[in-house]
Write a protein that holds these residues in place. Structure first.
Motif, short mmCIF file in Angstrom:
data_model
loop_
_atom_site.label_atom_id
_atom_site.label_comp_id
_atom_site.label_asym_id
_atom_site.label_seq_id
_atom_site.Cartn_x
_atom_site.Cartn_y
_atom_site.Cartn_z
N TYR A 1 -16.75 -1.60 -6.75
CA TYR A 1 -17.32 -0.25 -6.73
C TYR A 1 -16.27 0.85 -6.70
N PRO A 2 -16.62 2.02 -7.27
CA PRO A 2 -15.73 3.19 -7.25
C PRO A 2 -15.78 3.90 -5.90
N ALA B 1 -15.45 4.52 -13.07
CA ALA B 1 -16.18 5.77 -12.79
C ALA B 1 -15.35 6.73 -11.94
N GLU B 2 -14.36 6.19 -11.22
CA GLU B 2 -13.48 7.05 -10.40
C GLU B 2 -12.78 8.11 -11.25
N GLU B 3 -12.50 7.77 -12.51
CA GLU B 3 -11.82 8.72 -13.40
C GLU B 3 -12.69 9.95 -13.67
N GLY C 1 -26.88 8.45 -11.19
CA GLY C 1 -26.76 7.81 -12.51
C GLY C 1 -26.14 6.42 -12.41
N LEU C 2 -25.08 6.30 -11.62
CA LEU C 2 -24.40 5.01 -11.47
C LEU C 2 -25.26 4.03 -10.67
N ARG D 1 -9.23 3.07 -2.50
CA ARG D 1 -9.22 2.29 -3.75
C ARG D 1 -8.21 1.15 -3.68
N LYS D 2 -7.22 1.33 -2.80
CA LYS D 2 -6.18 0.30 -2.65
C LYS D 2 -6.67 -0.90 -1.84
#
Length: 311
Positions: free
Chosen positions: A94-95, A129-131, A162-163, A102-103
């Motif tokens: 997951y984002p 999606a993080e971008e 949306g995600l 994130r690490k």
């Protein structure tokens, strides 16, 4: 299809502290000025170890992975936000809202599970999606009713609608969307994770209905739960502040069911609420005071449920 599992993944912290990157919208975090960082981490480790021992004493199969020093990951103790495991052998990634979280995503954790005799067939990766600054933080954001194929999500900066809908299409769940708020300095603000105010077990659900300001959404949530055969046990906003929504049902020895929560959560419950829960299963509680204060998460956040098939 099972709602509960006997196998839990937990990550033992080595640099636990209050994460400044998550504090912007996690209003449960507190600065502990009276404690040095090393003391905070040591206390968190003690609470973690006692918690694991307690779960194991009831026959819960806890797979413990140690955090490492490769990255600065103060929230690694909450793995359920970046990964989920499913009965068909699928793993979802997951984002994450906070860059330093994130690490926490580590391939070697998947290798550990495979080497312990579990099968991973497929990885569904939403992290790109993080971008776009779009986030959906695992089973923090999504509460799964795996048997009835319903997924519940309180929208927030960390739970994109949306995600969430995309996840439901990929994993074949019916989405139940709502907004849950808490009062912060007199203003209503979104609760950062659904699992802070709601828990779905096999035959009951614990939920803070007071957090859902929209009457239609509240009514729909209750309807969805009742249609799935769940007894709805309501908790209050002050109880949510004690992490009474952050609970998880697990299986122990001989598949006996338990509801796991922190000591603070248990202490906040009324006698009537405890009786309601104990009609369904026994309670396991463990003191997580430091983890709750600095991390703004509790018992449920620390457990990533493992539903993978055996190899």
């Amino acid at each position: 299809m099972q709602q509960t599992t006997n196998t839990i993944l937990m990550v033992r912290p080595i640099n636990f502290r209050m994460n400044e990157q998550t504090a912007v919208n996690n209003y449960y975090q507190k600065v502990m000025d009276s404690l040095l960082p090393a003391s905070v981490n040591k206390k968190a480790q003690e609470e973690f170890d006692n918690y694991v021992s307690k779960l194991r004493s009831f026959g819960v199969n806890v797979v413990v992975v140690n955090d490492n020093n490769d990255f600065d990951t103060p929230d690694s103790i909450f793995p359920n936000n970046w990964i989920s495991f499913h009965e068909d052998g699928t793993v979802a990634l997951y984002p994450m809202f906070a860059e330093n979280r994130r690490k926490e995503r580590r391939e070697d954790i998947l290798e550990t599970l495979e080497s312990s005799g579990l099968k991973i067939e497929n990885i569904v990766d939403y992290t790109s999606a993080e971008e776009e600054d779009v986030f959906l933080e695992g089973t923090g954001s999504i509460i799964l009713d795996r048997v009835n194929r319903k997924a519940y999500c309180a929208l927030s900066a960390r739970a994109d609608e949306g995600l969430f809908i995309e996840f439901c299409e990929d994993f074949e769940y019916d989405p139940v969307v709502f907004t849950a708020n808490q009062t912060v300095n007199g203003a209503r603000k979104a609760i950062y994770h659904t699992n802070v105010m709601m828990c779905v077990a096999e035959t009951f659900s614990i939920v803070c209905l007071d957090a859902i300001d929209d009457k239609k959404e509240r009514k729909n949530l209750v309807k969805q739960l009742k249609e799935s055969g769940k007894e709805v046990i309501a908790i209050t906003e002050p109880q949510v502040n004690c992490f009474a929504g952050n609970m998880l049902q697990v299986k122990g020895t001989h598949d006996k069911l338990f509801l796991v929560m922190s000591q603070a959560a248990f202490d906040s419950l009324t006698t009537a609420q405890i009786k309601q829960i104990e009609k369904h299963c026994e309670i396991i509680s463990s003191s997580l005071d430091t983890i709750e204060a600095c991390g703004g998460g509790s018992a449920r956040c620390m457990m990533a449920e493992v539903f993978l098939p055996k190899a």
